[in-house]
Design an enzyme around this catalytic site. Structure first.
Site, PDB file in Angstrom:
ATOM      1  N   HIS A 153     -10.903   2.123  -1.007  1.00  0.00           N
ATOM      2  CA  HIS A 153     -11.095   1.662   0.368  1.00  0.00           C
ATOM      3  C   HIS A 153     -11.851   0.341   0.308  1.00  0.00           C
ATOM      4  O   HIS A 153     -12.918   0.186   0.888  1.00  0.00           O
ATOM      5  CB  HIS A 153     -11.837   2.713   1.202  1.00  0.00           C
ATOM      6  N   HIS A 162       0.808  -1.206   0.000  1.00  0.00           N
ATOM      7  CA  HIS A 162       0.000   0.000   0.000  1.00  0.00           C
ATOM      8  C   HIS A 162       0.852   1.272   0.000  1.00  0.00           C
ATOM      9  O   HIS A 162       0.576   2.227  -0.714  1.00  0.00           O
ATOM     10  CB  HIS A 162      -0.912  -0.031   1.225  1.00  0.00           C
ATOM     11  N   ASP A 168      -1.595  14.908   5.235  1.00  0.00           N
ATOM     12  CA  ASP A 168      -2.630  14.255   6.038  1.00  0.00           C
ATOM     13  C   ASP A 168      -2.085  12.950   6.593  1.00  0.00           C
ATOM     14  O   ASP A 168      -1.132  12.391   6.085  1.00  0.00           O
ATOM     15  CB  ASP A 168      -3.853  13.962   5.167  1.00  0.00           C
ATOM     16  N   SER A 173      -6.200   6.345  13.111  1.00  0.00           N
ATOM     17  CA  SER A 173      -7.292   7.245  13.493  1.00  0.00           C
ATOM     18  C   SER A 173      -7.470   8.275  12.393  1.00  0.00           C
ATOM     19  O   SER A 173      -6.497   8.753  11.810  1.00  0.00           O
ATOM     20  CB  SER A 173      -6.970   7.956  14.809  1.00  0.00           C
ATOM     21  N   GLN A 174      -8.695   8.605  12.127  1.00  0.00           N
ATOM     22  CA  GLN A 174      -9.006   9.489  11.012  1.00  0.00           C
ATOM     23  C   GLN A 174      -8.962  10.963  11.422  1.00  0.00           C
ATOM     24  O   GLN A 174      -8.849  11.283  12.598  1.00  0.00           O
ATOM     25  CB  GLN A 174     -10.410   9.159  10.504  1.00  0.00           C
ATOM     26  N   TYR A 200       4.330   0.628  -2.984  1.00  0.00           N
ATOM     27  CA  TYR A 200       4.107   0.288  -4.394  1.00  0.00           C
ATOM     28  C   TYR A 200       5.197  -0.619  -4.915  1.00  0.00           C
ATOM     29  O   TYR A 200       5.679  -0.466  -6.032  1.00  0.00           O
ATOM     30  CB  TYR A 200       4.036   1.575  -5.244  1.00  0.00           C
ATOM     31  N   GLY A 247      -2.503   8.604  -8.626  1.00  0.00           N
ATOM     32  CA  GLY A 247      -3.170   7.317  -8.693  1.00  0.00           C
ATOM     33  C   GLY A 247      -3.005   6.535  -7.427  1.00  0.00           C
ATOM     34  O   GLY A 247      -2.452   7.021  -6.424  1.00  0.00           O
TER      35      GLY A 247
END
Ligand SMILES: Nc1ncnc2c1ncn2[C@@H]1O[C@H](COP(=O)(O)OP(=O)(O)O)[C@@H](O)[C@H]1O
Ligand SMILES: [Mg+2]
Lengths: 220, 79, 734, 79
Positions: free
Chosen positions: C91, C45, C264, C309-310, C48, C524
């Site tokens: 997702h 993830h 982020d 955690s988001q 790559y 991408g």
């Protein structure tokens, strides 16, 4: 007409309301933060759509506890115009500025689509530029627009000509197909559909314009 | 001290969600299910140690924020 | 210190040969925290590792590309100092486990990728693949995913304006949820993630850190003493309210000049954000985890570094700007903490409770990460023309096709998405591409997502080309100039040579089409290992395309506008039925060659059509794709309520003519005089063109013999989705 | 027979609603409020009269429909 749009945490139609107002009035709109305790000197206060406080607990409940609500109540008491759209309507109902509550849609789903409304009353600051019985199309975009009030309240609303807009095909289970109502003094309007999204022909119509024109004509 | 608050719809107020749940349960073959109502439960941790005071405070919270008494009722449980 | 055992290494998904590299890079055994950091940074993830060598072959440059792949999202120049920033991300796995929260957090994640670069998100798209409708889980998954996407996007106040949905048995155990976010920024206010310079404060903003989404396999390991506790779900719960505040607070901070870098916290949270910022800036980063806002008690360094955690961001500020930033985040009632500092050591140093838990060279996590040239086995594309019954009545087949799961109206879906908030949606779901105006201007962005997975298994290369070509065509069909794409490559297990071939050929196909169409890839995402019980999904390289309309008032739509317009078909119809919807729905076969894509013809035909729209000569356009010509005519009629009478041209057989899926084709309509001119101009330009008939009436009539009422077509087209979902369970909300 | 089902988020799972409610209560001056968690309460009327059987049936309802056991847990009360 001088106007203000209230910004609650996670309001999200605040800019849309301001854009529509500015386009219609040619005047700058005041954006007012929910923590402020005073309103600027304005003729119209708009509580915009969105998800104030994420709609957590109950839509409109936490926004109703904001500092600015005191000033808005004062403004309404003095006869100042207040327009609550979608989440703004939910806040007005929580605040008791209009009767009833907005419950979860009967279909239990969020619904976004243009809906046909009948303009029930033209005797108001908000609707005088429409003709009585006219059909207008505004989009709805909400998960909790199912208007509820007890029978006496509903009868009273009808008897006093305070049901302003009615759905032609009820999208949410709302009592008596109610889409928008006035308070007793007829200076506070709460409605679920979005007139501010139909002032520009490129976005799907101009049926909302007459609502703003009514306000401008009365309040300028 | 912990408090548990139940916020449920008053009798007579239509509960679309409860109705849908009942319907779905019947559809799943749970034939014995009659009326279904859905409400909220809110668990609060309180620094207050006096039960009577805690109860009063929680009551104020319900009136002010947690319940919309036009359509909802609430019960408070302390533990 | 925890002794690292071979089991731990394996549980972290690190192979023996990879562990040997770890030992060499560190010159010692890793600590447990370091092992966790390696495991996430070296995961497929984040690294790559299977696709990197192939992705390098994609074209990424054009004069209008401001930022290609490598940042959180790609950036293009849309004139007047404006920039468009966009990205698509999957997702898939979380959405299969918990469809509402999985899809919701997918939406939240991709929005953060876009606003971390300084853009205000203005549109969302979603590309969804589910199993067969008859599979017992499908309805539950559709219901949850759609309400999750709506639940998050609606609360954010960003319109969800389109997407695509397919059903196929290969997704029964492995659905795909790909979300795309498009944002707008000023070109001089774009924020990158390079944490340049030493001695700058590293700040943490947003939600508190909890034990969300920490990798399941490691849960049982020695570091977790809470044996009594219920098994922790690895699913994260989305909090769109907090994200909306985070968006507004970040944009407010970005309006100042306090930020050096910002990123982020997505997958692998603090670990990947700090490592990537340090790596890009050529600096080191030192974090003191005691300062991290924590939601749960007694969190370990391992848990904090791996938490997903988001609704969190990491930023590097100019020294002395901490208080200015803190005020903004406090106004929005968000957590704010200075948790570290940049250094000149090029090392990632993690301290917790007075102990150094990790101290490793940052390059070990980026440049030194393993890269594989995985072996692949070429497979010849499926060829041949499948047999079919030439006598089947055409309109009866049309009725079936427009009501098929893959073809029926998606209204049930898009009505759950607020698609008009922000007041700039000028083309709502239902057309070829969504169109969203650039606020306050007459420019607009056209947005689409496309791939036809059933073409990609028989011929991964042509399938990859076709996905790009269809995206380009959809943008063209509304009158936009296609500018760039973001891809979302969903495939099975790359360690199987036959799957690796699908990946390599798919990327090659995408590359070929992007080059020929001047349609660079600016970002991408790869989602591999989409397999259950050894069964891989259909190769699904989703393409998100963005184009620009200079004058939105000239935009074309699919709905017929007038009676008596001439219906004109642009492009060549050979009647290609291999892998078509017709063959699948009417003959029950998934056979034959996938339709070949002639890229030069795509470009020529598309440029011609766009020219007509831009000149204000044509306002009604639909590109031809799934289902072919007759389906496209039916869609144009249903969108307007105006019928048409059309007849067959060119080739002999009715079935291949009406239902073949030849590429590079468009339908346009124009009043008679204009139509004559257009046809002549097309012929002069050596473009194949045919007049099929006229619009008008309330029926669709073919060859002057058979007809069907538009109202009937509509009711068939609209019925399938709501009817299928009627047996759904209780919809979830936040 | 009546059953009351509590559906609440598992420990450690983020509860955005509870968080926001706690924050709002603090803001309203209820300083004694610590952690807040929100859940659902579902009241069911059952034609079943045997308590053991009822409990089993309600358990099946929870597993099948009422709770999302990936992130939620449930308790059943009969009365
Ligand atoms: N998941 C979805 N969300 C919103 N809109 C969707 C979704 N799936 C499909 N749509 C809309 O339905 C319409 C038809 O989709 P599709 O057949 O894939 O279009 P095309 O063939 O032009 O690519 C498009 O406008 C698309 O945006
Ligand atoms: Mg199309």
């Amino acid at each position: 007409m001088k106007s203000a749009v209230i910004v609650f945490p996670a309001s999200n139609c605040d800019r849309d309301a301001a854009t529509a107002l500015e386009q219609m009035t040619g005047q700058k709109t005041h954006m007012v933060w929910h923590q402020d305790s005073e309103l600027p000197d304005v003729d119209l206060v708009v509580l915009p759509g969105g998800f104030s406080y994420g709609d957590y607990l109950r839509c409109g409940a936490m926004a109703n506890q904001s500092k600015i609500m005191g000033a808005i109540k004062k403004h309404a008491d003095k006869g100042g115009a207040v327009l609550g759209i979608c989440n703004g309507f939910q806040v007005l109902a929580e605040a008791g500025l209009v009767p009833g509550v907005l419950m979860r849609n009967a279909g239990l789903k969020f619904v976004c689509k243009p809906v046909a409304l009948t303009v029930e009353e033209t005797q108001s600051t908000f609707t005088r530029k429409y003709s009585a019985g006219q059909t207008v199309t505004f989009p709805v975009a909400h998960g909790e627009g199912n208007y509820y009030a007890d029978k006496d309240t509903l009868d009273r609303l009808e008897g006093e000509g305070r049901v302003m807009f009615r759905y032609q095909n009820n999208p949410n289970g709302s009592a008596r197909n109610i889409a928008g109502i006035l308070n007793e003094k007829r200076n506070v309007l709460g409605l679920m559909p979005h007139p501010e999204r139909v002032v520009d022909p490129l976005n799907g119509g101009t049926d909302g314009r007459a609502l703003f024109q009514s306000l401008i004509e009365t309040l300028s | 001290m912990k408090a548990r608050v139940f916020v449920t719809l008053k009798n007579g107020v239509l509960d679309p969600q409860g109705k849908a749940i009942g319907h779905a349960l019947n559809g799943l073959g749970f034939a014995s299910v009659g009326d279904v109502r859905q409400g909220k439960v809110i668990d609060l941790e309180l620094s207050e140690t006096d039960a009577a005071k805690a109860k009063e405070t929680v009551k104020a919270m319900c009136e002010k924020l947690l319940a919309n008494t036009v359509i909802e009722k609430y019960e408070i449980e302390l533990k | 210190m925890t002794k690292i055992t071979p089991e731990m290494v394996r549980e972290h998904g690190i192979s023996d040969s990879e562990y040997a590299i770890v030992l060499k890079l560190l010159g010692r055994e890793p600590s447990f925290v370091e092992l966790g950091i390696f495991s996430v940074m070296w995961s497929e993830h984040c690294s790559y590792k299977s696709t990197r060598v192939h992705l390098k072959k994609l074209p990424t440059k054009a004069p209008w590309v401001i930022q290609g792949p490598g940042e959180n999202a790609g950036v293009i120049d849309i004139g007047d100092g404006d920039a468009c920033i966009f990205k698509m991300e999957s997702h898939n796995h979380p959405s299969f486990i918990e469809p509402y929260q999985g899809a919701a957090t997918g939406v939240g994640g991709i929005m953060r990728d876009v606003f971390t670069m300084g853009a205000r998100p203005i549109a969302m798209m979603n590309a969804l693949r589910f199993g067969e409708p008859s599979h017992p889980k499908t309805r539950h998954l559709v219901s949850g995913v759609v309400s999750g996407i709506g639940g998050y996007g609606n609360c954010m106040g960003v319109p969800t304006v389109g997407g695509e949905i397919n059903f196929h048995k290969s997704y029964n155990g492995n659905i795909l949820v790909n979300a795309m976010c498009v944002g707008l920024a000023r070109q001089d206010k774009i924020f990158l993630s390079a944490a340049k310079g030493a001695g700058n404060p590293v700040v943490y903003v947003g939600s508190k850190t909890g034990r969300d989404g920490i990798h399941g396999a490691t849960m049982a390991s020695a570091e977790f003493d809470d044996a009594s506790e219920e098994k922790r779900p690895t699913v994260q719960v989305g909090d769109p309210f907090t994200e909306k505040l985070l968006l507004e607070a970040c944009l407010e901070l970005m309006a100042t000049d306090a930020i050096i870098a910002i990123q982020d916290m997505g997958a692998a949270g603090l670990t990947s954000s700090s490592a990537e910022m340090g790596d890009k800036g050529g600096s080191g980063i030192e974090l003191d985890l005691d300062k991290v806002p924590q939601r749960e008690a007694n969190m370990t360094a391992y848990e904090m570094m791996l938490s997903e955690s988001q609704e969190r961001m990491l930023a590097v500020l100019k020294p002395g700007r901490e208080e200015q930033a803190r005020k903004i985040f406090e106004k929005w009632e968000l957590d704010f903490a200075v948790i570290g500092v940049t250094t000149d050591t090029n090392r990632l140093v993690i301290k917790h409770k007075g102990k150094v838990e990790a101290d490793m060279p940052i390059t070990a996590l980026s440049d030194a990460a393993p890269i594989y040239e995985r072996p692949f086995t070429k497979r010849a594309p499926v060829t041949g023309v499948p047999a079919f019954d030439t006598k089947k009545p055409v309109l009866a087949s049309l009725e079936k096709i427009i009501a098929a799961p893959d073809m029926a109206s998606r209204r049930w879906v898009w009505e759950q998405y607020d698609n008009s908030v922000m007041n700039d949606t000028t083309q709502h779901p239902g057309g070829d591409a969504a169109v969203v105006r650039v606020h306050g201007t007459k420019k607009a962005l056209a947005i689409t997502t496309d791939v036809t997975p059933r073409y990609c298994r028989p011929d991964p290369f042509e399938g990859g080309k076709q996905a790009v070509a269809e995206a380009w065509r959809n943008l063209t069909a509304v009158g936009a100039t296609p500018l760039a794409v973001t891809d979302n490559l969903n495939y099975g297990n790359p360690q199987k040579p036959e799957i690796m071939w699908e990946i390599v050929a798919g990327i090659d196909g995408i590359g070929a089409a992007c080059r020929a169409l001047d349609f660079p890839v600016i970002g991408g995402n790869c989602s591999l290992y989409n397999e259950t019980n050894g069964e891989g999904i259909l190769p699904t390289p989703a393409i998100g395309g963005v184009g620009l309309l200079k004058d939105v008032t000239k935009m074309a739509t699919v709905a017929f506008k007038r009676q008596n317009d001439v219906v004109i078909l642009i492009g060549e119809t050979k009647g290609h039925l291999g892998q078509s919807i017709y063959l699948r729905e009417i003959e029950g076969k998934e056979e034959g060659a996938s339709p070949p894509v002639d890229l030069a013809m795509e470009k020529k035909n598309g440029d011609f059509v766009r020219g007509l729209i831009e000149a204000g000569r044509v306002d009604t356009v639909h590109d031809l794709s799934d289902g072919g010509l007759l389906v496209a005519i039916a869609e144009m009629a249903m969108a307007s309520g105006i019928g048409a009478s059309v007849g067959q041209a060119e080739i002999a057989g009715a079935v291949p003519f009406w239902f073949g899926e030849d590429q590079a084709r468009y339908l346009i309509t124009a009043p008679f005089a204009e139509a004559e001119k257009i046809v002549a101009e097309a012929r002069a330009a050596a473009i194949i063109v045919a007049e099929l008939g006229k619009t008008g009436g309330e029926t669709l009539m073919i060859d002057d013999k058979a007809s069907i009422k538009i109202a009937k077509l509509r009711s068939l087209h609209e019925a399938w989705f709501p009817r299928f979902m009627a047996g759904e369970e209780i919809p979830v909300t936040n």
